[in-house]
Design an enzyme around this catalytic site. Sequence first.
Site, PDB file in Angstrom:
ATOM      1  N   HIS A  88    -111.583  37.165  39.890  1.00 52.17           N
ATOM      2  CA  HIS A  88    -111.711  36.020  40.753  1.00 52.17           C
ATOM      3  C   HIS A  88    -111.552  35.952  42.288  1.00 52.17           C
ATOM      4  O   HIS A  88    -111.967  35.362  42.901  1.00 52.17           O
ATOM      5  CB  HIS A  88    -110.670  34.785  40.077  1.00 52.17           C
ATOM      6  N   HIS A 113    -104.351  36.460  48.775  1.00 50.11           N
ATOM      7  CA  HIS A 113    -105.514  36.622  48.241  1.00 50.11           C
ATOM      8  C   HIS A 113    -106.507  35.848  49.234  1.00 50.11           C
ATOM      9  O   HIS A 113    -105.963  34.871  50.046  1.00 50.11           O
ATOM     10  CB  HIS A 113    -105.700  36.175  46.688  1.00 50.11           C
ATOM     11  N   HIS A 115    -110.444  33.385  49.594  1.00 50.49           N
ATOM     12  CA  HIS A 115    -111.365  32.778  49.071  1.00 50.49           C
ATOM     13  C   HIS A 115    -112.598  32.636  50.152  1.00 50.49           C
ATOM     14  O   HIS A 115    -112.414  32.638  50.990  1.00 50.49           O
ATOM     15  CB  HIS A 115    -110.889  31.431  48.733  1.00 50.49           C
ATOM     16  N   GLU A 127    -111.274  26.765  50.962  1.00 48.94           N
ATOM     17  CA  GLU A 127    -110.997  25.681  50.044  1.00 48.94           C
ATOM     18  C   GLU A 127    -110.582  24.394  50.732  1.00 48.94           C
ATOM     19  O   GLU A 127    -111.178  23.399  50.156  1.00 48.94           O
ATOM     20  CB  GLU A 127    -109.776  26.104  49.222  1.00 48.94           C
ATOM     21  N   HIS A 140    -104.749  32.962  51.383  1.00 47.13           N
ATOM     22  CA  HIS A 140    -103.425  32.242  50.923  1.00 47.13           C
ATOM     23  C   HIS A 140    -102.499  33.327  50.634  1.00 47.13           C
ATOM     24  O   HIS A 140    -102.459  34.141  50.094  1.00 47.13           O
ATOM     25  CB  HIS A 140    -103.808  31.590  49.519  1.00 47.13           C
ATOM     26  N   THR A 222    -104.950  26.360  43.160  1.00 44.45           N
ATOM     27  CA  THR A 222    -106.352  25.910  43.212  1.00 44.45           C
ATOM     28  C   THR A 222    -107.167  26.621  42.245  1.00 44.45           C
ATOM     29  O   THR A 222    -108.535  26.429  42.100  1.00 44.45           O
ATOM     30  CB  THR A 222    -106.968  26.323  44.591  1.00 44.45           C
ATOM     31  N   THR A 223    -106.631  27.454  41.361  1.00 45.69           N
ATOM     32  CA  THR A 223    -107.216  28.041  40.220  1.00 45.69           C
ATOM     33  C   THR A 223    -106.689  27.696  38.931  1.00 45.69           C
ATOM     34  O   THR A 223    -105.271  27.315  38.927  1.00 45.69           O
ATOM     35  CB  THR A 223    -107.231  29.530  40.381  1.00 45.69           C
TER      36      THR A 223
END
Length: 374
Positions: A88, A113, A115, A127, A140, A222-223
């Site tokens: 992911h 991590h 995005h 995001e 993040h 957010t996941t």
Amino acid sequence: MDLVWITVACFVFYKCVECSGTAKEWTYAGTVGQPEWAVFFPDCGGSSQSPINVDTSQARYDPTLIPVLPLGYNHYGKRQFTLYNNGHTVQMTLPHWMSVAGLPWHYSAVQLHLHWGSEVGVTTGSEHTINGQSTAAELHIVHYNTEIYANMSEAMTQENGLAVLAILIEAGEEINQGYGRILNYLGHIRYAGQKVTIPAFDIELLLPDNLSQYFLYNGSLTTPPCHQSVLWTIFNERVKISHSQLLKLQTVLYSSKQEEAEPMALQDNYRSTQQLNHRTVLSSFIPVSVKIYTTGEIAAIVIGSLCGCIGLAVIICFIVKTIRLTSSWDVLPSIRPAPQPRSQDMAKERKDDMALKVTSNPTKPEEAAPQPET
Ligand SMILES: *[C@@H]1O[C@H](CO)[C@@H](O)[C@H](O)[C@H]1NC(C)=O
Ligand SMILES: *[C@@H]1O[C@H](CO)[C@@H](O)[C@H](O)[C@H]1NC(C)=O
């Protein structure tokens, strides 16, 4: 009757547990894509979800918010960091001694991590958005509340459990050496499930310079499972990575495992913005925004300023006139009668006074002579 309802409730509950137990394979688009998350992970359908769009004109300025203080981010030690492609995102585990202060609780670092999007030259990938605008990517840095909870797994499901620092990333001309410490190793973890150890480095290199300007709100992961346990800090200042670094992030990784026949690019791993609902977004600063004023407010400001200027002009005129009146006496001292000292003491006092003025302003001795008796 009651028994029927209890049975139904039990069945529904059982089904939910069963679903969330089996639906590990969520994606951003596809069979268990974003619209389906809430079916398998009930929290994803909650009313305090992340990410959000930050409307700066609606953010509430809170003067008590102090700068975010990263602790131990630059004491990275000798042990290597581990980068992991989890299918992911690319995730890096952080040493437990790194933490963040300046927020309502003390939070210890867990992992970071990223995005990102998929297209060069299109600024989607972050995001969070600010006034409807996305950036190319978002970092993040995840922390958990060590004052209330024993560990990350306990904290992530609970209220006030996590604090995530969000850094918006744009593409620019220059290579970002800090982000390079991660991006240069993506080629070693192209497939889901792969890990690589990399030299430890100063995590502060990933932060923007200005840690005093940020937005703060209560939201969620957010996941999936989207637990509503996160205090979000979104820095106002963005960081820049080079176009080629962004391209690397967008194209090197796969969300599929090496043994899978058809490799799937790991791209567009950002969730769409969620409803703000009843929540307030706080800001540590007064955001500059053209949207702050309505036409009526602008008219009021213009008229107010005009009145202020006129008032000031009147005051200045008055002061200038007064100065002219007094200085006209000073330029014509010989016309006035010589002052008559009333006593010896008085004359001495005047002499002292004069000496004082002369020493304090030696270049203009004539102006220093006071005329006390006119
Ligand atoms: C986290 O803490 C809880 C409560 O103290 C404990 O039950 C659990 O086993 C811990 N989990 C891990 C992964 O350490
Ligand atoms: C977040 O929620 C807590 C209550 O759980 C509240 O005390 C705090 O003020 C909220 N923070 C923000 C930024 O809204």
